[in-house]
Design a protein around this motif. Structure first.
Motif, PDB file in Angstrom:
ATOM      1  N   THR A 258     -12.526  16.903  13.410  1.00 47.57           N
ATOM      2  CA  THR A 258     -12.356  14.968  12.648  1.00 47.57           C
ATOM      3  C   THR A 258     -11.451  15.920  12.402  1.00 47.57           C
ATOM      4  O   THR A 258     -11.086  16.781  11.521  1.00 47.57           O
ATOM      5  CB  THR A 258     -13.484  14.772  11.366  1.00 47.57           C
ATOM      6  OG1 THR A 258     -14.694  14.717  12.257  1.00 47.57           O
ATOM      7  CG2 THR A 258     -12.678  13.434  11.310  1.00 47.57           C
ATOM      8  N   VAL A 259     -10.144  14.642  11.805  1.00 48.26           N
ATOM      9  CA  VAL A 259      -9.086  14.848  10.972  1.00 48.26           C
ATOM     10  C   VAL A 259      -9.002  13.696  10.308  1.00 48.26           C
ATOM     11  O   VAL A 259      -9.234  12.769  10.184  1.00 48.26           O
ATOM     12  CB  VAL A 259      -7.820  14.193  11.625  1.00 48.26           C
ATOM     13  CG1 VAL A 259      -6.477  14.561  11.376  1.00 48.26           C
ATOM     14  CG2 VAL A 259      -7.753  15.532  13.327  1.00 48.26           C
TER      15      VAL A 259
ATOM     16  N   ILE B 178      -9.211  10.133   9.520  1.00 53.21           N
ATOM     17  CA  ILE B 178     -10.196   9.198   8.728  1.00 53.21           C
ATOM     18  C   ILE B 178      -9.416   9.334   7.340  1.00 53.21           C
ATOM     19  O   ILE B 178      -9.092  10.368   7.207  1.00 53.21           O
ATOM     20  CB  ILE B 178     -11.763   9.545   8.568  1.00 53.21           C
ATOM     21  CG1 ILE B 178     -12.660   9.564   9.403  1.00 53.21           C
ATOM     22  CG2 ILE B 178     -12.050   9.062   7.427  1.00 53.21           C
ATOM     23  CD1 ILE B 178     -14.490  10.481   9.138  1.00 53.21           C
ATOM     24  N   GLY B 179      -9.644   8.166   7.403  1.00 47.00           N
ATOM     25  CA  GLY B 179      -8.609   8.269   6.233  1.00 47.00           C
ATOM     26  C   GLY B 179      -9.530   8.121   4.846  1.00 47.00           C
ATOM     27  O   GLY B 179      -9.624   7.329   4.386  1.00 47.00           O
TER      28      GLY B 179
ATOM     29  N   LEU C 227       0.088   4.862   3.160  1.00 50.28           N
ATOM     30  CA  LEU C 227       0.303   6.839   4.096  1.00 50.28           C
ATOM     31  C   LEU C 227      -0.842   5.778   5.107  1.00 50.28           C
ATOM     32  O   LEU C 227      -0.632   6.134   6.024  1.00 50.28           O
ATOM     33  CB  LEU C 227      -0.344   7.821   2.812  1.00 50.28           C
ATOM     34  CG  LEU C 227      -1.137   9.085   3.516  1.00 50.28           C
ATOM     35  CD1 LEU C 227      -0.232   9.407   4.020  1.00 50.28           C
ATOM     36  CD2 LEU C 227      -2.301   9.670   2.674  1.00 50.28           C
ATOM     37  N   PHE C 228      -2.222   5.444   4.709  1.00 42.99           N
ATOM     38  CA  PHE C 228      -2.606   4.916   5.606  1.00 42.99           C
ATOM     39  C   PHE C 228      -2.405   3.861   6.649  1.00 42.99           C
ATOM     40  O   PHE C 228      -2.858   4.175   8.039  1.00 42.99           O
ATOM     41  CB  PHE C 228      -4.075   4.186   4.936  1.00 42.99           C
ATOM     42  CG  PHE C 228      -5.025   5.262   4.794  1.00 42.99           C
ATOM     43  CD1 PHE C 228      -4.873   6.581   4.385  1.00 42.99           C
ATOM     44  CD2 PHE C 228      -6.118   4.190   3.449  1.00 42.99           C
ATOM     45  CE1 PHE C 228      -5.650   7.494   3.960  1.00 42.99           C
ATOM     46  CE2 PHE C 228      -6.998   5.332   3.211  1.00 42.99           C
ATOM     47  CZ  PHE C 228      -6.736   6.990   2.880  1.00 42.99           C
ATOM     48  N   GLU C 229      -1.561   2.926   6.670  1.00 45.83           N
ATOM     49  CA  GLU C 229      -0.717   2.895   7.277  1.00 45.83           C
ATOM     50  C   GLU C 229       0.038   3.452   8.544  1.00 45.83           C
ATOM     51  O   GLU C 229       0.108   2.730   9.664  1.00 45.83           O
ATOM     52  CB  GLU C 229       0.257   1.108   6.609  1.00 45.83           C
ATOM     53  CG  GLU C 229      -0.468   0.045   6.187  1.00 45.83           C
ATOM     54  CD  GLU C 229       0.495  -0.574   5.326  1.00 45.83           C
ATOM     55  OE1 GLU C 229       1.405  -0.616   5.449  1.00 45.83           O
ATOM     56  OE2 GLU C 229      -0.358  -2.011   4.110  1.00 45.83           O
TER      57      GLU C 229
ATOM     58  N   TRP D 180      -9.243   4.998  14.237  1.00 47.57           N
ATOM     59  CA  TRP D 180      -9.043   5.057  12.716  1.00 47.57           C
ATOM     60  C   TRP D 180     -10.484   4.839  12.276  1.00 47.57           C
ATOM     61  O   TRP D 180     -10.912   3.679  12.804  1.00 47.57           O
ATOM     62  CB  TRP D 180      -7.799   4.550  12.868  1.00 47.57           C
ATOM     63  CG  TRP D 180      -7.586   4.523  11.228  1.00 47.57           C
ATOM     64  CD1 TRP D 180      -7.723   3.252  10.485  1.00 47.57           C
ATOM     65  CD2 TRP D 180      -7.150   5.790  10.516  1.00 47.57           C
ATOM     66  NE1 TRP D 180      -7.487   3.406   9.088  1.00 47.57           N
ATOM     67  CE2 TRP D 180      -7.535   4.749   8.944  1.00 47.57           C
ATOM     68  CE3 TRP D 180      -6.698   7.342  10.103  1.00 47.57           C
ATOM     69  CZ2 TRP D 180      -6.810   5.252   8.190  1.00 47.57           C
ATOM     70  CZ3 TRP D 180      -6.262   7.389   9.286  1.00 47.57           C
ATOM     71  CH2 TRP D 180      -5.968   6.042   7.899  1.00 47.57           C
ATOM     72  N   LYS D 181     -10.811   5.542  11.010  1.00 44.37           N
ATOM     73  CA  LYS D 181     -11.775   4.893   9.891  1.00 44.37           C
ATOM     74  C   LYS D 181     -10.846   5.733   8.839  1.00 44.37           C
ATOM     75  O   LYS D 181     -10.163   6.151   8.480  1.00 44.37           O
ATOM     76  CB  LYS D 181     -12.711   5.407  10.586  1.00 44.37           C
ATOM     77  CG  LYS D 181     -13.572   5.026  11.651  1.00 44.37           C
ATOM     78  CD  LYS D 181     -15.097   5.830  11.620  1.00 44.37           C
ATOM     79  CE  LYS D 181     -15.620   6.232  12.965  1.00 44.37           C
ATOM     80  NZ  LYS D 181     -16.456   6.498  12.901  1.00 44.37           N
TER      81      LYS D 181
END
Length: 247
Positions: free
Chosen positions: A117-118, A223-224, A234-236, A244-245
Motif C-alpha cells: 500500500t502507498v 490511500i489518502g 493534496l488528495f485531489e 485510490w481510497k
C-alpha cells in the motif's frame, strides 16, 4: 451320334440356366456386367468431405484464437488497473537520513522491503523550500515522536521537490502495520492550498521508482490519510490513480 447331340443339348441348357441366374442377380442389385465388384467413393463426394473438414478446422482455429486473445486482453486489463498515471521524467532529489539526522538512532531492518500500500498524508506544519529550512523542520517533527524514536515515514517531500529519507526503502512504516505501507508524507498543510507541482511530481516519482525496484506490489492500493485536518487539495492530486481510497 444320338449321344453327342444329347450332350450338346444338355450343355447348352445348363449354360442358359447359369447365365439367366447371374443376370437375375445383377438386375436385382441394379448392376450390369461392367459394374466393378468393389465399389469406390465418387471423387466429387470425396472432395466435398475434404472441404468440410478444412472449413471445420479453420473455424476451430478462429475460435481458439479468439479465446486466446480474450484471455490476453483480460490479463492486460487486470495489469492495467494499477498502471501509474503518466509521470513527467524527473530525477529523484534525495537526501539520506544520515545527512539530516545525526542521532544514529535509526536501526535499519534487514528484511526485504515490499510494500502493498502507498499512504499519502501531510505533516500539518509549515512548508520548507531548501535544505536548511527543511532540516530544521524535520528535526522539530522528529522531536514530537520522542528523543529515542525515528520518524515513522519512508520519505518526506518538501515544496521544492526534494525527498528526505526517513525509513527509506529499508523497512516498512510502523504506522499502519496491517497495510504493509510505503508512507509518503508531504511537508506542509494543504487543506486550503494545493501542493506545488514539484512536490507532487516527486511523490509520484518515488512511487514509480518503488515499482521499478520491486519494492511495491504492482497491484498496490493508494490511500489518502487525514491527520489533524483533511488535506483535500493534496488528495485531489492523486485521485487519478485507479485504486485510490480516501480515509
Amino acid at each position: 451320334m444320338v449321344e453327342f447331340e444329347l450332350y450338346r443339348l444338355c450343355s447348352n441348357e445348363s449354360s442358359w440356366y447359369g447365365r439367366g441366374a447371374d443376370d437375375d442377380v445383377l438386375q436385382s442389385v441394379g448392376a450390369t456386367e461392367e459394374t466393378p465388384l468393389l465399389q469406390t467413393v465418387p471423387r466429387q463426394q470425396y472432395r466435398r468431405n475434404v472441404g468440410a473438414f478444412i472449413v471445420v478446422g479453420l473455424l476451430l482455429v478462429i475460435l481458439l484464437g479468439g479465446f486466446a486473445i480474450g484471455v490476453y486482453l483480460l490479463v492486460l486489463q487486470n495489469n492495467a488497473e494499477n498502471i501509474l498515471p503518466p509521470v513527467e521524467e524527473m530525477p529523484i532529489r534525495h537526501v539520506n537520513g544520515s545527512e539530516w539526522d545525526q542521532s544514529d538512532l535509526l536501526v535499519l531492518s534487514t528484511q526485504p522491503f515490499h510494500a502493498e500500500t502507498v499512504i499519502i498524508e501531510q505533516t500539518d506544519t509549515r512548508e520548507c523550500e531548501n535544505l536548511n529550512s527543511c532540516v530544521l523542520l524535520l528535526r522539530e517533527i522528529k522531536a514530537t515522536f520522542g528523543v529515542n524514536n525515528s520518524l515513522p515515514y519512508n520519505f518526506l517531500v518538501s515544496s521544492d521537490g526534494t525527498a528526505y529519507e526517513g525509513l527509506g526503502w529499508s523497512q516498512l512504516s510502523p504506522l499502519y502495520p496491517e497495510l504493509s505501507p510505503l508512507v509518503l508524507t508531504f511537508l506542509g498543510n494543504f487543506t486550503r492550498v494545493p501542493p506545488p507541482i514539484e512536490q507532487v511530481f516527486m511523490a509520484k516519482s518515488l512511487i514509480a521508482a518503488s515499482l521499478s525496484k520491486d519494492f511495491l506490489n504492482k497491484n498496490f492500493t493508494i490511500i489518502g490519510k487525514r491527520t489533524k485536518e483533511v488535506p483535500k487539495y493534496l488528495f485531489e492530486q492523486f485521485k487519478d490513480f485507479p485504486r485510490w481510497k480516501e480515509e
